[in-house]
Design an enzyme around this catalytic site. Sequence first.
Site, PDB file in Angstrom:
ATOM      1  N   ASP A 141       0.852  -1.195   0.000  1.00  0.00           N
ATOM      2  CA  ASP A 141       0.000   0.000   0.000  1.00  0.00           C
ATOM      3  C   ASP A 141       0.886   1.242   0.000  1.00  0.00           C
ATOM      4  OD1 ASP A 141      -2.342  -1.436   0.146  1.00  0.00           O
ATOM      5  OD2 ASP A 141      -2.762  -0.977   2.240  1.00  0.00           O
ATOM      6  N   MET A 142       0.343   2.372  -0.494  1.00  0.00           N
ATOM      7  CA  MET A 142       1.106   3.627  -0.424  1.00  0.00           C
ATOM      8  C   MET A 142       0.460   4.533   0.619  1.00  0.00           C
ATOM      9  SD  MET A 142       3.828   4.977  -1.532  1.00  0.00           S
ATOM     10  CE  MET A 142       4.395   4.506  -3.171  1.00  0.00           C
ATOM     11  N   ARG A 191      -1.070  -0.822  -8.796  1.00  0.00           N
ATOM     12  CA  ARG A 191      -2.423  -0.340  -8.469  1.00  0.00           C
ATOM     13  C   ARG A 191      -2.426   1.183  -8.575  1.00  0.00           C
ATOM     14  NH1 ARG A 191      -3.692  -1.097  -2.426  1.00  0.00           N
ATOM     15  NH2 ARG A 191      -3.957  -3.275  -2.999  1.00  0.00           N
ATOM     16  N   LYS A 194      -6.637   7.194  -6.422  1.00  0.00           N
ATOM     17  CA  LYS A 194      -6.568   8.666  -6.410  1.00  0.00           C
ATOM     18  C   LYS A 194      -5.684   9.157  -5.268  1.00  0.00           C
ATOM     19  CE  LYS A 194     -11.045   9.524  -8.602  1.00  0.00           C
ATOM     20  NZ  LYS A 194     -12.331  10.248  -8.534  1.00  0.00           N
ATOM     21  N   GLY A 195      -5.720   8.471  -4.121  1.00  0.00           N
ATOM     22  CA  GLY A 195      -4.923   8.896  -2.964  1.00  0.00           C
ATOM     23  C   GLY A 195      -5.830   9.324  -1.830  1.00  0.00           C
ATOM     24  N   ALA A 196      -5.512   8.890  -0.605  1.00  0.00           N
ATOM     25  CA  ALA A 196      -6.453   9.026   0.516  1.00  0.00           C
ATOM     26  C   ALA A 196      -5.962   9.922   1.646  1.00  0.00           C
ATOM     27  CB  ALA A 196      -6.757   7.637   1.078  1.00  0.00           C
ATOM     28  N   THR A 233     -10.628   2.158  -8.136  1.00  0.00           N
ATOM     29  CA  THR A 233     -11.504   3.324  -7.992  1.00  0.00           C
ATOM     30  C   THR A 233     -12.956   2.881  -7.932  1.00  0.00           C
ATOM     31  OG1 THR A 233     -12.168   5.437  -8.994  1.00  0.00           O
ATOM     32  CG2 THR A 233     -11.621   3.669 -10.525  1.00  0.00           C
ATOM     33  N   HIS A 234     -13.795   3.701  -7.253  1.00  0.00           N
ATOM     34  CA  HIS A 234     -15.248   3.461  -7.277  1.00  0.00           C
ATOM     35  C   HIS A 234     -15.924   4.446  -8.196  1.00  0.00           C
ATOM     36  CE1 HIS A 234     -13.503   2.722  -3.270  1.00  0.00           C
ATOM     37  NE2 HIS A 234     -13.998   1.531  -3.520  1.00  0.00           N
TER      38      HIS A 234
HETATM   39  C1  LIG Z   1      -8.522  -1.370  -3.861  1.00  0.00           C
HETATM   40  C2  LIG Z   1      -8.134  -0.023  -3.338  1.00  0.00           C
HETATM   41  C3  LIG Z   1      -6.913   0.142  -2.718  1.00  0.00           C
HETATM   42  C4  LIG Z   1      -6.508   1.388  -2.251  1.00  0.00           C
HETATM   43  N1  LIG Z   1      -5.249   1.545  -1.735  1.00  0.00           N
HETATM   44  C5  LIG Z   1      -4.835   2.801  -1.402  1.00  0.00           C
HETATM   45  C6  LIG Z   1      -3.494   3.046  -1.009  1.00  0.00           C
HETATM   46  O1  LIG Z   1      -2.641   2.136  -0.922  1.00  0.00           O
HETATM   47  N2  LIG Z   1      -3.145   4.319  -0.698  1.00  0.00           N
HETATM   48  C7  LIG Z   1      -4.038   5.377  -0.773  1.00  0.00           C
HETATM   49  O2  LIG Z   1      -3.659   6.517  -0.510  1.00  0.00           O
HETATM   50  N3  LIG Z   1      -5.325   5.145  -1.120  1.00  0.00           N
HETATM   51  C8  LIG Z   1      -5.733   3.903  -1.443  1.00  0.00           C
HETATM   52  N4  LIG Z   1      -7.037   3.718  -1.834  1.00  0.00           N
HETATM   53  C9  LIG Z   1      -8.051   4.803  -1.631  1.00  0.00           C
HETATM   54  C10 LIG Z   1      -8.097   5.747  -2.808  1.00  0.00           C
HETATM   55  O3  LIG Z   1      -6.901   6.498  -2.893  1.00  0.00           O
HETATM   56  C11 LIG Z   1      -9.286   6.716  -2.677  1.00  0.00           C
HETATM   57  O4  LIG Z   1      -9.127   7.461  -1.514  1.00  0.00           O
HETATM   58  C12 LIG Z   1     -10.644   6.040  -2.661  1.00  0.00           C
HETATM   59  O5  LIG Z   1     -10.669   4.928  -3.505  1.00  0.00           O
HETATM   60  C13 LIG Z   1     -11.740   7.014  -3.111  1.00  0.00           C
HETATM   61  O6  LIG Z   1     -11.480   7.440  -4.432  1.00  0.00           O
HETATM   62  P1  LIG Z   1     -12.341   6.953  -5.702  1.00  0.00           P
HETATM   63  O7  LIG Z   1     -11.374   6.699  -6.810  1.00  0.00           O
HETATM   64  O8  LIG Z   1     -13.178   5.814  -5.344  1.00  0.00           O
HETATM   65  O9  LIG Z   1     -13.154   8.214  -6.164  1.00  0.00           O
HETATM   66  P2  LIG Z   1     -14.090   9.246  -5.410  1.00  0.00           P
HETATM   67  O10 LIG Z   1     -14.180  10.397  -6.352  1.00  0.00           O
HETATM   68  O11 LIG Z   1     -13.651   9.501  -4.016  1.00  0.00           O
HETATM   69  O12 LIG Z   1     -15.482   8.480  -5.325  1.00  0.00           O
HETATM   70  C14 LIG Z   1     -16.241   8.163  -6.468  1.00  0.00           C
HETATM   71  C15 LIG Z   1     -17.591   7.570  -6.063  1.00  0.00           C
HETATM   72  O13 LIG Z   1     -17.378   6.351  -5.341  1.00  0.00           O
HETATM   73  C16 LIG Z   1     -18.327   6.212  -4.294  1.00  0.00           C
HETATM   74  N5  LIG Z   1     -17.613   6.213  -2.994  1.00  0.00           N
HETATM   75  C17 LIG Z   1     -16.341   6.648  -2.796  1.00  0.00           C
HETATM   76  N6  LIG Z   1     -15.984   6.504  -1.507  1.00  0.00           N
HETATM   77  C18 LIG Z   1     -17.055   5.964  -0.869  1.00  0.00           C
HETATM   78  C19 LIG Z   1     -17.309   5.571   0.460  1.00  0.00           C
HETATM   79  N7  LIG Z   1     -16.365   5.710   1.414  1.00  0.00           N
HETATM   80  N8  LIG Z   1     -18.512   5.040   0.771  1.00  0.00           N
HETATM   81  C20 LIG Z   1     -19.442   4.888  -0.195  1.00  0.00           C
HETATM   82  N9  LIG Z   1     -19.264   5.256  -1.502  1.00  0.00           N
HETATM   83  C21 LIG Z   1     -18.098   5.778  -1.832  1.00  0.00           C
HETATM   84  C22 LIG Z   1     -19.249   7.380  -4.439  1.00  0.00           C
HETATM   85  O14 LIG Z   1     -20.300   6.998  -5.286  1.00  0.00           O
HETATM   86  C23 LIG Z   1     -18.395   8.431  -5.117  1.00  0.00           C
HETATM   87  O15 LIG Z   1     -19.123   9.385  -5.812  1.00  0.00           O
HETATM   88  C24 LIG Z   1      -7.421   2.493  -2.347  1.00  0.00           C
HETATM   89  C25 LIG Z   1      -8.654   2.319  -2.982  1.00  0.00           C
HETATM   90  C26 LIG Z   1      -9.009   1.098  -3.480  1.00  0.00           C
HETATM   91  C27 LIG Z   1     -10.325   0.970  -4.183  1.00  0.00           C
END
Ligand SMILES: Cc1cc2nc3c(=O)[nH]c(=O)nc-3n(C[C@H](O)[C@H](O)[C@H](O)COP(=O)(O)OP(=O)(O)OC[C@H]3O[C@@H](n4cnc5c(N)ncnc54)[C@H](O)[C@@H]3O)c2cc1C
Length: 315
Positions: A141-142, A191, A194-196, A233-234
Site C-alpha cells: 500500500d502507499m 495499483r 486517487k490517494g487518501a 476506484t469506485h
Molecule cells: C482497492 C483499493 C486500494 C486502495 N489503496 C490505497 C493506497 O494504498 N493508498 C491510498 O492513498 N489510497 C488507497 N485507496 C483509496 C483511494 O486512494 C481513494 O481514496 C478512494 O478509492 C476514493 O477514491 P475513488 O477513486 O473511489 O473516487 P471518489 O471520487 O472519491 O469516489 C467516487 C464515487 O465512489 C463512491 N464512494 C467513494 N468513496 C465511498 C465511500 N467511502 N462510501 C461509499 N461510496 C463511496 C461514491 O459513489 C463516489 O461518488 C485504495 C482504494 C481502493 C479501491
Amino acid sequence: MSVLREPLLLLSRSDQVKRLVSTMPVSAGIVKSYVPGETTEAVVDATQVLVDDGLKATLDFLGEDTLDVDQADATVAAYVDLLRQLAARGLARHAEVSVKLSAVGQALPDTVAGGGHKIALENARTICRAARNAGTTVTLDMEDHTTTDSTMAILRELRKDFPETGAVLQAYLYRTEADCRALAYEGSRVRLCKGAYNEPDDVAFQSRLDVDRSYVRCLKVLLSGQGYPMIATHDPRMVEIGSSLASRYGRVQGSYEFQMLYGIRPEEQKRLASSGETMRVYVPYGEEWYGYLMRRLAERPQNLSFFVKSLVSKK
Ligand SMILES: Cc1cc2nc3c(=O)[nH]c(=O)nc-3n(C[C@H](O)[C@H](O)[C@H](O)COP(=O)(O)OP(=O)(O)OC[C@H]3O[C@@H](n4cnc5c(N)ncnc54)[C@H](O)[C@@H]3O)c2cc1C
C-alpha cells in the site's frame, strides 16, 4: 473537495479521538459495513463469500504508524498466519495481501535496530516469502507522501527476489505520472488509486478535477505500457474510461484488473466480474480499524450521520 475532508483526515491521526471511537465494537453498523471482522477466521470467511461470487480479494491486516518493534513483529505474524489459512482453505489463487509498510516498522526511528526503513524491508520480505509459499502475492500500500521514496526503494529491493510484488501509485501526487512511466514494465503490477491522505499543494493536486485528470493520464501510461495495471476506484467515470482505454490499447480482459474496497459499490463489483473483468476487493480486517474508517468517512462525509448514530448507540 468536501470541507469536511481535511478535518476528518486530521482526526484519523488523533490518538484521543481514536481511544474514544475504538470503544465501538466492530459489529457497530458503520464499521461492519467497511470491515468484515477482527479475526483471521472472519476475514477468510468473508473472502470465501467474495470468491463464491466470482470476485478476487486483497486482504489488509489493519494497523499503521507502528512505533513498537513487538507490534510490527505481531503484524508480520498475523500476515503469515493469514497466508497459511488462505492456502489451507484453497483460497490463495484468488486472494493476495496488501501491506502498509508503516505497520511493519517503517515509522520506527533510526535509533532502533538499523532504522525503520531496514526493519520494514526485512519484515516485508518475510511476508513476501510466506505469500510465495502459499501461492500468492503481496502489494505494498502507499501511505502519505513523506513515505513515498522509502516505499519505492523497498519495492525495488523486494522485486529483485519477488518480482510479483505489487506497487501502489496515487494520482493526486504530481510525481505519479513519471512513477507510472518508470513502473510500466513487463510483469510489474501497479495499483492506481486517487490517494487518501491530506497532502499539501507543493506535492499534490488539490481539486477533484485536477486529480481526475491526473488519474486519466496515469491510466493511459499504465494501460499502454507492458505491466499489469490494477485500476482501483469506485468512480463510475474512471471505471468507464479505464475500460475504454483498455480496449483502445488492445488489452484483453485479464491483462489488467479493477479493484474496489469492501462494502463500497458491491453490486458494481459483481457486475464487472460477471462481464468478464477481473475484479479484486480490498478487504481490511483486525482491531485497528480507526484510521481506515476515518479515511473512508473523509471520502464520503454523507456517511458521517450513520457513524455518529453507531457511536451514540454503541450497538
Ligand atoms: C482497492 C483499493 C486500494 C486502495 N489503496 C490505497 C493506497 O494504498 N493508498 C491510498 O492513498 N489510497 C488507497 N485507496 C483509496 C483511494 O486512494 C481513494 O481514496 C478512494 O478509492 C476514493 O477514491 P475513488 O477513486 O473511489 O473516487 P471518489 O471520487 O472519491 O469516489 C467516487 C464515487 O465512489 C463512491 N464512494 C467513494 N468513496 C465511498 C465511500 N467511502 N462510501 C461509499 N461510496 C463511496 C461514491 O459513489 C463516489 O461518488 C485504495 C482504494 C481502493 C479501491
